[in-house]
Design a protein around this motif. Structure first.
Motif, PDB file in Angstrom:
ATOM      1  N   ASP A  30       0.832  -1.202   0.000  1.00  0.00           N
ATOM      2  CA  ASP A  30       0.000   0.000   0.000  1.00  0.00           C
ATOM      3  C   ASP A  30       0.871   1.259   0.000  1.00  0.00           C
ATOM      4  O   ASP A  30       0.609   2.212  -0.730  1.00  0.00           O
ATOM      5  CB  ASP A  30      -0.927  -0.012   1.223  1.00  0.00           C
ATOM      6  CG  ASP A  30      -1.858   1.187   1.272  1.00  0.00           C
ATOM      7  OD1 ASP A  30      -2.452   1.520   0.221  1.00  0.00           O
ATOM      8  OD2 ASP A  30      -1.999   1.793   2.358  1.00  0.00           O
ATOM      9  N   PHE A  31       1.951   1.242   0.800  1.00  0.00           N
ATOM     10  CA  PHE A  31       2.860   2.386   0.847  1.00  0.00           C
ATOM     11  C   PHE A  31       3.466   2.648  -0.528  1.00  0.00           C
ATOM     12  O   PHE A  31       3.492   3.787  -1.002  1.00  0.00           O
ATOM     13  CB  PHE A  31       3.974   2.163   1.876  1.00  0.00           C
ATOM     14  CG  PHE A  31       5.009   3.244   1.848  1.00  0.00           C
ATOM     15  CD1 PHE A  31       4.779   4.451   2.483  1.00  0.00           C
ATOM     16  CD2 PHE A  31       6.186   3.086   1.142  1.00  0.00           C
ATOM     17  CE1 PHE A  31       5.718   5.475   2.426  1.00  0.00           C
ATOM     18  CE2 PHE A  31       7.132   4.093   1.085  1.00  0.00           C
ATOM     19  CZ  PHE A  31       6.894   5.300   1.727  1.00  0.00           C
ATOM     20  N   LEU A  32       3.985   1.586  -1.167  1.00  0.00           N
ATOM     21  CA  LEU A  32       4.620   1.750  -2.482  1.00  0.00           C
ATOM     22  C   LEU A  32       3.632   2.254  -3.524  1.00  0.00           C
ATOM     23  O   LEU A  32       3.980   3.095  -4.367  1.00  0.00           O
ATOM     24  CB  LEU A  32       5.256   0.438  -2.936  1.00  0.00           C
ATOM     25  CG  LEU A  32       6.516   0.025  -2.185  1.00  0.00           C
ATOM     26  CD1 LEU A  32       6.958  -1.371  -2.615  1.00  0.00           C
ATOM     27  CD2 LEU A  32       7.636   1.032  -2.387  1.00  0.00           C
ATOM     28  N   GLU A  33       2.394   1.776  -3.483  1.00  0.00           N
ATOM     29  CA  GLU A  33       1.381   2.241  -4.425  1.00  0.00           C
ATOM     30  C   GLU A  33       1.091   3.724  -4.216  1.00  0.00           C
ATOM     31  O   GLU A  33       1.018   4.501  -5.178  1.00  0.00           O
ATOM     32  CB  GLU A  33       0.100   1.413  -4.284  1.00  0.00           C
ATOM     33  CG  GLU A  33       0.261  -0.001  -4.820  1.00  0.00           C
ATOM     34  CD  GLU A  33      -0.925  -0.907  -4.523  1.00  0.00           C
ATOM     35  OE1 GLU A  33      -1.857  -0.485  -3.784  1.00  0.00           O
ATOM     36  OE2 GLU A  33      -0.919  -2.041  -5.030  1.00  0.00           O
ATOM     37  N   ARG A  34       0.947   4.139  -2.963  1.00  0.00           N
ATOM     38  CA  ARG A  34       0.690   5.553  -2.664  1.00  0.00           C
ATOM     39  C   ARG A  34       1.874   6.435  -3.083  1.00  0.00           C
ATOM     40  O   ARG A  34       1.693   7.516  -3.626  1.00  0.00           O
ATOM     41  CB  ARG A  34       0.389   5.745  -1.180  1.00  0.00           C
ATOM     42  CG  ARG A  34      -0.939   5.160  -0.749  1.00  0.00           C
ATOM     43  CD  ARG A  34      -1.084   5.206   0.777  1.00  0.00           C
ATOM     44  NE  ARG A  34      -2.301   4.575   1.196  1.00  0.00           N
ATOM     45  CZ  ARG A  34      -3.434   5.222   1.448  1.00  0.00           C
ATOM     46  NH1 ARG A  34      -3.486   6.528   1.310  1.00  0.00           N
ATOM     47  NH2 ARG A  34      -4.505   4.563   1.835  1.00  0.00           N
ATOM     48  N   LEU A  35       3.099   5.941  -2.824  1.00  0.00           N
ATOM     49  CA  LEU A  35       4.295   6.689  -3.191  1.00  0.00           C
ATOM     50  C   LEU A  35       4.420   6.808  -4.711  1.00  0.00           C
ATOM     51  O   LEU A  35       4.762   7.877  -5.231  1.00  0.00           O
ATOM     52  CB  LEU A  35       5.543   6.026  -2.597  1.00  0.00           C
ATOM     53  CG  LEU A  35       6.864   6.736  -2.862  1.00  0.00           C
ATOM     54  CD1 LEU A  35       6.853   8.162  -2.326  1.00  0.00           C
ATOM     55  CD2 LEU A  35       8.017   5.941  -2.247  1.00  0.00           C
ATOM     56  N   ALA A  36       4.119   5.735  -5.428  1.00  0.00           N
ATOM     57  CA  ALA A  36       4.194   5.764  -6.897  1.00  0.00           C
ATOM     58  C   ALA A  36       3.221   6.791  -7.461  1.00  0.00           C
ATOM     59  O   ALA A  36       3.576   7.563  -8.368  1.00  0.00           O
ATOM     60  CB  ALA A  36       3.909   4.374  -7.466  1.00  0.00           C
ATOM     61  N   VAL A  37       2.013   6.832  -6.934  1.00  0.00           N
ATOM     62  CA  VAL A  37       1.019   7.807  -7.404  1.00  0.00           C
ATOM     63  C   VAL A  37       1.507   9.219  -7.083  1.00  0.00           C
ATOM     64  O   VAL A  37       1.457  10.114  -7.931  1.00  0.00           O
ATOM     65  CB  VAL A  37      -0.363   7.529  -6.758  1.00  0.00           C
ATOM     66  CG1 VAL A  37      -1.318   8.675  -7.020  1.00  0.00           C
ATOM     67  CG2 VAL A  37      -0.926   6.219  -7.291  1.00  0.00           C
TER      68      VAL A  37
ATOM     69  N   GLU B  12      -1.491   2.073 -13.597  1.00  0.00           N
ATOM     70  CA  GLU B  12      -1.100   1.201 -12.487  1.00  0.00           C
ATOM     71  C   GLU B  12       0.208   1.712 -11.870  1.00  0.00           C
ATOM     72  O   GLU B  12       1.148   2.052 -12.587  1.00  0.00           O
ATOM     73  CB  GLU B  12      -0.920  -0.224 -13.024  1.00  0.00           C
ATOM     74  CG  GLU B  12      -0.636  -1.242 -11.939  1.00  0.00           C
ATOM     75  CD  GLU B  12      -0.495  -2.639 -12.512  1.00  0.00           C
ATOM     76  OE1 GLU B  12       0.284  -3.416 -11.938  1.00  0.00           O
ATOM     77  OE2 GLU B  12      -1.146  -2.939 -13.525  1.00  0.00           O
ATOM     78  N   PRO B  13       0.293   1.772 -10.522  1.00  0.00           N
ATOM     79  CA  PRO B  13       1.520   2.266  -9.865  1.00  0.00           C
ATOM     80  C   PRO B  13       2.727   1.388 -10.180  1.00  0.00           C
ATOM     81  O   PRO B  13       2.640   0.161 -10.145  1.00  0.00           O
ATOM     82  CB  PRO B  13       1.180   2.198  -8.374  1.00  0.00           C
ATOM     83  CG  PRO B  13      -0.298   2.092  -8.296  1.00  0.00           C
ATOM     84  CD  PRO B  13      -0.749   1.435  -9.562  1.00  0.00           C
ATOM     85  N   ASP B  14       3.868   2.020 -10.487  1.00  0.00           N
ATOM     86  CA  ASP B  14       5.119   1.314 -10.766  1.00  0.00           C
ATOM     87  C   ASP B  14       5.878   1.131  -9.449  1.00  0.00           C
ATOM     88  O   ASP B  14       6.771   1.909  -9.104  1.00  0.00           O
ATOM     89  CB  ASP B  14       5.951   2.097 -11.779  1.00  0.00           C
ATOM     90  CG  ASP B  14       7.182   1.343 -12.240  1.00  0.00           C
ATOM     91  OD1 ASP B  14       7.436   0.224 -11.732  1.00  0.00           O
ATOM     92  OD2 ASP B  14       7.898   1.881 -13.108  1.00  0.00           O
TER      93      ASP B  14
END
Length: 189
Positions: A124-131, A141-143
């Motif tokens: 979840d953290f990585l997805e939020r950071l990617a966005v 889609e988040p990288d």
């Protein structure tokens, strides 16, 4: 200093001092400091020193700067990556190591550096950071692999504050308030 070396080792033609250890811990920097000029290249990533380098410190005293050496130990794969032994760009799945970073660095520091709100887990953290960073794949889609590499590089290079207390420390280190000495002075009388 040279006269002391000559007296202590009269029977030796030369003295060689080698620097060995983990990659990216400052061996080349120590050699540069002792020589008081840049004689060895340095970089904030593992593997900059590729061959042994012999440097003359003074007549009959030589320094040997060696590439980083990794000894077999009880370190986990995550420990090895976070110590900077492995280059981040060579990792197959960099996001696998983010839970270890999130577990070591205080949440307040993570929030301050990356400006990410609440998260439930590393994914979840990585997805939020990617966005937040605009690192998106086709379809929006988040990288997560790219931002995981960014985060691991930040950890290895010290952008994310983290320390380990010395062995057998009785109590955690106290925050420094900038005052030198017990009396508030600078220790000079």
């Amino acid at each position: 200093c040279e006269c002391v070396c000559v007296q202590l080792h009269k029977d030796k033609k030369q003295i060689s001092v080698g620097f060995i250890g983990y990659p990216n811990v400052g061996k080349s920097s120590v050699v540069n400091t002792l020589r008081q000029k840049k004689v060895c290249s340095v970089a904030p990533i593992a593997g900059e020193t590729k061959v042994w380098q012999y440097i003359t410190l003074m007549k009959r005293v030589y320094l040997i700067d060696c590439p980083g050496v990794v000894y077999p130990s009880g370190d986990s794969e995550s420990d090895v990556v976070l110590k900077g032994v492995v280059r981040v760009e060579n990792l197959q799945n960099p996001s696998d190591y983010i839970p270890a970073v999130l577990g070591r660095v205080r949440e307040e520091y993570i929030r301050e550096v990356y400006r990410v709100g609440q998260w439930t887990d590393a994914k979840d953290f990585l997805e939020r950071l990617a966005v937040r960073m605009g690192k998106l794949l086709k379809g929006g889609e988040p990288d997560t692999n790219t931002v995981a590499k960014v985060m691991l590089n930040d950890f290895q290079r010290g952008k994310l504050p983290y320390f380990t207390p010395p062995p057998d420390a009785k109590e955690p280190a106290k925050e420094c308030d900038g005052v030198e000495g017990e009396d508030g002075g600078d220790g000079v009388e």
